[in-house]
Design a protein around this motif. Structure first.
Motif, PDB file in Angstrom:
ATOM      1  N   ASN A 204      35.984  40.879  21.151  1.00 42.33           N
ATOM      2  CA  ASN A 204      36.541  42.097  21.716  1.00 42.33           C
ATOM      3  C   ASN A 204      35.591  42.552  22.811  1.00 42.33           C
ATOM      4  OD1 ASN A 204      38.651  42.585  19.520  1.00 42.33           O
ATOM      5  ND2 ASN A 204      36.765  42.485  18.340  1.00 42.33           N
ATOM      6  N   VAL A 205      36.094  42.655  24.041  1.00 44.75           N
ATOM      7  CA  VAL A 205      35.235  43.016  25.158  1.00 44.75           C
ATOM      8  C   VAL A 205      35.895  44.133  25.956  1.00 44.75           C
ATOM      9  CG1 VAL A 205      33.973  42.178  27.176  1.00 44.75           C
ATOM     10  CG2 VAL A 205      34.507  40.589  25.302  1.00 44.75           C
ATOM     11  N   VAL A 206      35.195  45.250  26.089  1.00 43.17           N
ATOM     12  CA  VAL A 206      35.643  46.362  26.928  1.00 43.17           C
ATOM     13  C   VAL A 206      34.919  46.227  28.255  1.00 43.17           C
ATOM     14  CG1 VAL A 206      35.685  48.878  27.164  1.00 43.17           C
ATOM     15  CG2 VAL A 206      36.011  47.840  24.904  1.00 43.17           C
ATOM     16  N   PHE A 207      35.653  46.395  29.366  1.00 45.37           N
ATOM     17  CA  PHE A 207      35.043  46.227  30.685  1.00 45.37           C
ATOM     18  C   PHE A 207      35.841  46.985  31.738  1.00 45.37           C
ATOM     19  CE2 PHE A 207      38.177  42.945  30.143  1.00 45.37           C
ATOM     20  CZ  PHE A 207      38.754  42.769  31.396  1.00 45.37           C
ATOM     21  N   ASN A 208      35.220  47.152  32.893  1.00 39.56           N
ATOM     22  CA  ASN A 208      35.884  47.750  34.049  1.00 39.56           C
ATOM     23  C   ASN A 208      36.161  46.665  35.074  1.00 39.56           C
ATOM     24  OD1 ASN A 208      33.895  50.044  33.023  1.00 39.56           O
ATOM     25  ND2 ASN A 208      35.688  50.997  33.939  1.00 39.56           N
ATOM     26  N   SER A 209      37.280  46.817  35.776  1.00 36.21           N
ATOM     27  CA  SER A 209      37.632  45.858  36.818  1.00 36.21           C
ATOM     28  C   SER A 209      38.421  46.541  37.925  1.00 36.21           C
ATOM     29  CB  SER A 209      38.468  44.716  36.228  1.00 36.21           C
ATOM     30  OG  SER A 209      38.879  43.828  37.247  1.00 36.21           O
ATOM     31  N   GLN A 210      38.235  46.047  39.139  1.00 38.72           N
ATOM     32  CA  GLN A 210      39.035  46.480  40.292  1.00 38.72           C
ATOM     33  C   GLN A 210      40.436  45.874  40.208  1.00 38.72           C
ATOM     34  OE1 GLN A 210      38.110  48.580  42.629  1.00 38.72           O
ATOM     35  NE2 GLN A 210      35.890  48.616  42.493  1.00 38.72           N
ATOM     36  N   ASN A 211      40.527  44.674  39.626  1.00 41.17           N
ATOM     37  CA  ASN A 211      41.812  43.984  39.479  1.00 41.17           C
ATOM     38  C   ASN A 211      42.629  44.707  38.412  1.00 41.17           C
ATOM     39  OD1 ASN A 211      43.920  42.174  38.857  1.00 41.17           O
ATOM     40  ND2 ASN A 211      42.631  40.382  39.248  1.00 41.17           N
ATOM     41  N   ASN A 212      43.863  45.091  38.747  1.00 36.00           N
ATOM     42  CA  ASN A 212      44.664  45.853  37.782  1.00 36.00           C
ATOM     43  C   ASN A 212      45.782  45.038  37.139  1.00 36.00           C
ATOM     44  OD1 ASN A 212      46.420  45.676  39.892  1.00 36.00           O
ATOM     45  ND2 ASN A 212      46.721  47.868  40.154  1.00 36.00           N
ATOM     46  N   SER A 213      45.730  43.727  37.266  1.00 34.57           N
ATOM     47  CA  SER A 213      46.725  42.868  36.632  1.00 34.57           C
ATOM     48  C   SER A 213      46.148  42.268  35.352  1.00 34.57           C
ATOM     49  CB  SER A 213      47.151  41.733  37.579  1.00 34.57           C
ATOM     50  OG  SER A 213      47.868  40.739  36.865  1.00 34.57           O
ATOM     51  N   THR A 214      46.664  42.704  34.205  1.00 35.81           N
ATOM     52  CA  THR A 214      46.144  42.173  32.942  1.00 35.81           C
ATOM     53  C   THR A 214      46.396  40.676  32.830  1.00 35.81           C
ATOM     54  OG1 THR A 214      48.168  42.890  31.814  1.00 35.81           O
ATOM     55  CG2 THR A 214      46.266  44.367  31.694  1.00 35.81           C
ATOM     56  N   ASN A 215      47.493  40.210  33.405  1.00 29.40           N
ATOM     57  CA  ASN A 215      47.769  38.766  33.382  1.00 29.40           C
ATOM     58  C   ASN A 215      46.716  38.011  34.193  1.00 29.40           C
ATOM     59  OD1 ASN A 215      49.443  36.481  32.653  1.00 29.40           O
ATOM     60  ND2 ASN A 215      50.003  36.399  34.812  1.00 29.40           N
ATOM     61  N   ASP A 216      46.407  38.496  35.400  1.00 31.80           N
ATOM     62  CA  ASP A 216      45.370  37.856  36.224  1.00 31.80           C
ATOM     63  C   ASP A 216      44.023  37.884  35.509  1.00 31.80           C
ATOM     64  OD1 ASP A 216      47.262  37.455  38.211  1.00 31.80           O
ATOM     65  OD2 ASP A 216      46.448  38.995  39.561  1.00 31.80           O
ATOM     66  N   LEU A 217      43.691  39.021  34.915  1.00 28.32           N
ATOM     67  CA  LEU A 217      42.413  39.136  34.207  1.00 28.32           C
ATOM     68  C   LEU A 217      42.334  38.142  33.049  1.00 28.32           C
ATOM     69  CD1 LEU A 217      42.062  43.024  34.212  1.00 28.32           C
ATOM     70  CD2 LEU A 217      40.669  41.397  35.526  1.00 28.32           C
ATOM     71  N   SER A 218      43.430  37.991  32.313  1.00 29.46           N
ATOM     72  CA  SER A 218      43.460  37.012  31.207  1.00 29.46           C
ATOM     73  C   SER A 218      43.170  35.610  31.712  1.00 29.46           C
ATOM     74  CB  SER A 218      44.825  37.035  30.514  1.00 29.46           C
ATOM     75  OG  SER A 218      45.055  38.245  29.866  1.00 29.46           O
ATOM     76  N   ILE A 219      43.794  35.246  32.827  1.00 32.47           N
ATOM     77  CA  ILE A 219      43.611  33.908  33.408  1.00 32.47           C
ATOM     78  C   ILE A 219      42.166  33.710  33.864  1.00 32.47           C
ATOM     79  CG2 ILE A 219      44.269  32.429  35.352  1.00 32.47           C
ATOM     80  CD1 ILE A 219      47.143  33.713  35.062  1.00 32.47           C
ATOM     81  N   ILE A 220      41.612  34.708  34.545  1.00 32.03           N
ATOM     82  CA  ILE A 220      40.228  34.630  35.036  1.00 32.03           C
ATOM     83  C   ILE A 220      39.255  34.457  33.876  1.00 32.03           C
ATOM     84  CG2 ILE A 220      38.370  35.997  36.110  1.00 32.03           C
ATOM     85  CD1 ILE A 220      40.670  37.265  37.882  1.00 32.03           C
ATOM     86  N   ILE A 221      39.425  35.248  32.831  1.00 29.64           N
ATOM     87  CA  ILE A 221      38.509  35.185  31.673  1.00 29.64           C
ATOM     88  C   ILE A 221      38.667  33.868  30.924  1.00 29.64           C
ATOM     89  CG2 ILE A 221      37.965  36.246  29.442  1.00 29.64           C
ATOM     90  CD1 ILE A 221      38.852  38.966  30.836  1.00 29.64           C
TER      91      ILE A 221
END
Length: 180
Positions: free
Chosen positions: A44-61
């Motif tokens: 479980n990781v809480v973080f801040n990001s400029q990217n607001n697409s949860t789908n994009d963030l999932s792919i990046i991670i």
């Protein structure tokens, strides 16, 4: 800048898919996320990001974990708003219930209406209950979650979505961490 929660499935379980939280934090920082906080060893990781697409963030991670740790880990990212929704809309939660019986299965997308109707119309031989609202399957287990029919695999198969489950204590703690 938004607040997000990465829910990694299947890390540090029974000695498999081991990732130290320090190493996971370092990865998130390397991926240009800010204010990274991990909670317990199960991903479980809480973080801040400029990217607001949860789908994009999932792919990046997911790609970052594969590149750095050589592990293919199912990764679901939700926004703080989605976490608040889950924490405030659990139809089974009240101050009289044993909250250790409550779980939330987070779905990576809104289920198809036809599949949602079908899963809700079926009869299940169990005292466990579930109710799906938006991208959350709220579960009230009679006994232990690992004994429940309503697992990640159940929802993934019935709704054709990716899913990961957290107990109510974890949901509550993640909510607290997003309000820091």
């Amino acid at each position: 800048m938004g607040i997000y929660i990465a829910l990694l499935r299947g890390i540090n379980i029974g000695g498999r898919n081991k990732i130290l939280m320090k190493d996971l934090t370092d990865l998130f920082i390397d991926l240009s996320f800010q204010n990274v906080i991990t909670y317990i060893q199960s991903g479980n990781v809480v973080f801040n990001s400029q990217n607001n697409s949860t789908n994009d963030l999932s792919i990046i991670i997911k790609k970052g974990i594969l590149d750095k740790f050589k592990l293919d880990i199912p990764t679901l990212v939700i926004s703080q708003k989605e976490l608040v929704f889950a924490a405030t809309n659990n139809p089974f939660y009240n101050d009289k219930i044993d909250s250790t019986r409550l779980h939330v299965t987070f779905l990576n997308e809104q289920p198809n209406t036809t599949l949602l109707t079908k899963i809700n119309e079926e009869t299940y031989k169990t005292k466990d209950l579930f109710e799906i609202i938006n991208k959350c399957a709220f579960i009230n287990c009679e006994k232990k979650y690992h004994q429940s029919k309503f697992s990640n695999a159940f929802f993934e198969k019935k709704l054709n979505v990716d899913a990961t489950t957290r107990n109510w204590r974890t949901v509550s703690k993640l909510l607290e961490l997003t309000n820091r």
